[in-house]
Every structure is written in structure tokens, then in C-alpha cells.
Write a protein that holds these residues in place. Structure first.
Motif, PDB file in Angstrom:
ATOM      1  N   MET A  21      -0.298   4.088   9.517  1.00 14.81           N
ATOM      2  CA  MET A  21      -0.896   3.367   8.401  1.00 14.81           C
ATOM      3  C   MET A  21      -1.347   1.999   8.885  1.00 14.81           C
ATOM      4  O   MET A  21      -0.870   1.507   9.915  1.00 14.81           O
ATOM      5  N   GLY A  22      -2.256   1.420   8.158  1.00 14.71           N
ATOM      6  CA  GLY A  22      -2.727   0.120   8.619  1.00 14.71           C
ATOM      7  C   GLY A  22      -3.600  -0.582   7.616  1.00 14.71           C
ATOM      8  O   GLY A  22      -3.904  -0.051   6.540  1.00 14.71           O
TER       9      GLY A  22
ATOM     10  N   ASP B  83       7.946   1.428   4.987  1.00 15.53           N
ATOM     11  CA  ASP B  83       9.042   2.196   4.398  1.00 15.53           C
ATOM     12  C   ASP B  83       8.608   3.656   4.425  1.00 15.53           C
ATOM     13  O   ASP B  83       7.851   4.102   3.557  1.00 15.53           O
ATOM     14  N   ASN B  84       9.058   4.381   5.431  1.00 14.69           N
ATOM     15  CA  ASN B  84       8.610   5.771   5.603  1.00 14.69           C
ATOM     16  C   ASN B  84       9.000   6.655   4.429  1.00 14.69           C
ATOM     17  O   ASN B  84       8.255   7.563   4.045  1.00 14.69           O
ATOM     18  N   ALA B  85      10.166   6.399   3.854  1.00 14.33           N
ATOM     19  CA  ALA B  85      10.628   7.240   2.746  1.00 14.33           C
ATOM     20  C   ALA B  85       9.714   7.122   1.526  1.00 14.33           C
ATOM     21  O   ALA B  85       9.604   8.052   0.727  1.00 14.33           O
ATOM     22  N   LYS B  86       9.065   5.970   1.399  1.00 13.61           N
ATOM     23  CA  LYS B  86       8.185   5.718   0.260  1.00 13.61           C
ATOM     24  C   LYS B  86       6.710   5.824   0.623  1.00 13.61           C
ATOM     25  O   LYS B  86       5.853   5.576  -0.238  1.00 13.61           O
TER      26      LYS B  86
ATOM     27  N   CYS C  44       0.854  -1.191   0.000  1.00 10.86           N
ATOM     28  CA  CYS C  44       0.000   0.000   0.000  1.00 10.86           C
ATOM     29  C   CYS C  44       0.887   1.237   0.000  1.00 10.86           C
ATOM     30  O   CYS C  44       1.795   1.344   0.829  1.00 10.86           O
ATOM     31  N   THR C  45       0.597   2.145  -0.920  1.00 11.08           N
ATOM     32  CA  THR C  45       1.360   3.385  -1.014  1.00 11.08           C
ATOM     33  C   THR C  45       0.425   4.581  -0.960  1.00 11.08           C
ATOM     34  O   THR C  45      -0.602   4.609  -1.650  1.00 11.08           O
TER      35      THR C  45
END
Length: 121
Positions: A34-35, A72-75, A22-23
Motif C-alpha cells: 500500500m502507499g 495495520d494489516n489486520a484492518k 486509508c482503508t
């Protein structure tokens, strides 16, 4: 505007594995949490697992030990690794992103359109 997109659903046999992704994209200053949630016909949407921006997790009891969430916080992306799947895991899985907002309550919820997971032989 924020968009949340899930992928990775499908058909799997009992005992098998699937990985959902999920993005979140768009006008994002930061993401609080997020979840994943899931829903079956005639039932309310229920929590599967959430993960905060510092990595704190909250799993629903029936998936504890079988499902693993990572981020992945950066993404602005989260993954849900689902192992030892059972027929009762069959549902539409929805991704949620609670995006930081400078106004109280300091977070806005955004949802994806869902991805179907079917566990059947």
C-alpha cells in the motif's frame, strides 16, 4: 470488487502536521503493498511512500524524515503521519493498494479518489 477510501486531508499552516488514513475493503485475499501518491495541477502523480506487507518502506527523498507511513494489516489500513509540512507538500494525496491476485502478475492496483492537503498560512 475492492474499495479504497482515504481520509484526513485539510488545511494546515507551514510547519504543522496532518495524519492521513486509508482503508481497503472488499474481495481481498491479501495486500502486497500500500502507499501514498500525490498530484498537483499540471503534473504527473508522484510517489510519496509505499509500504509492503512485511513492512518494507520506500520514501520519496523530499519527505524522508518528515513523513512516516505505518500499516495495520489486520484492518487493511495505512496511515501517513506528515510533520513539518511545507507549502510544496500541497497536493491531492491518493492511496494505492496493490491487492494479491492468483493470476500473473499476482497483484492488482486499486486507487482511492484522493484527499486534498493544503499547506498555507
Amino acid at each position: 470488487q475492492v474499495h479504497v477510501v482515504e481520509s484526513g486531508g485539510g488545511l494546515v499552516q507551514p510547519g504543522g502536521s496532518l495524519r492521513l488514513s486509508c482503508t481497503a475493503s472488499g474481495n481481498i485475499f491479501g495486500i502486497n503493498r500500500m502507499g501514498w501518491y500525490r498530484q498537483t495541477p499540471g503534473k504527473q502523480r508522484e510517489l510519496v511512500v509505499t509500504i509492503t506487507n512485511v513492512g518494507g518502506t520506500n520514501y520519496e527523498d523530499s519527505v524522508q524524515g518528515r513523513f512516516t507511513i505505518s500499516r495495520d494489516n489486520a484492518k487493511n489500513t495505512v496511515y501517513l503521519q506528515m510533520n513539518s509540512l511545507k507549502p510544496e507538500d500541497t497536493a491531492v494525496y491518493y492511496c494505492n493498494a496493490n491487492v494479491f491476485d492468483p493470476r500473473p502478475p499476482y497483484g492488482m492496483d486499486y486507487w482511492g479518489t484522493g484527499t486534498l492537503v493544503t499547506v498555507s498560512s
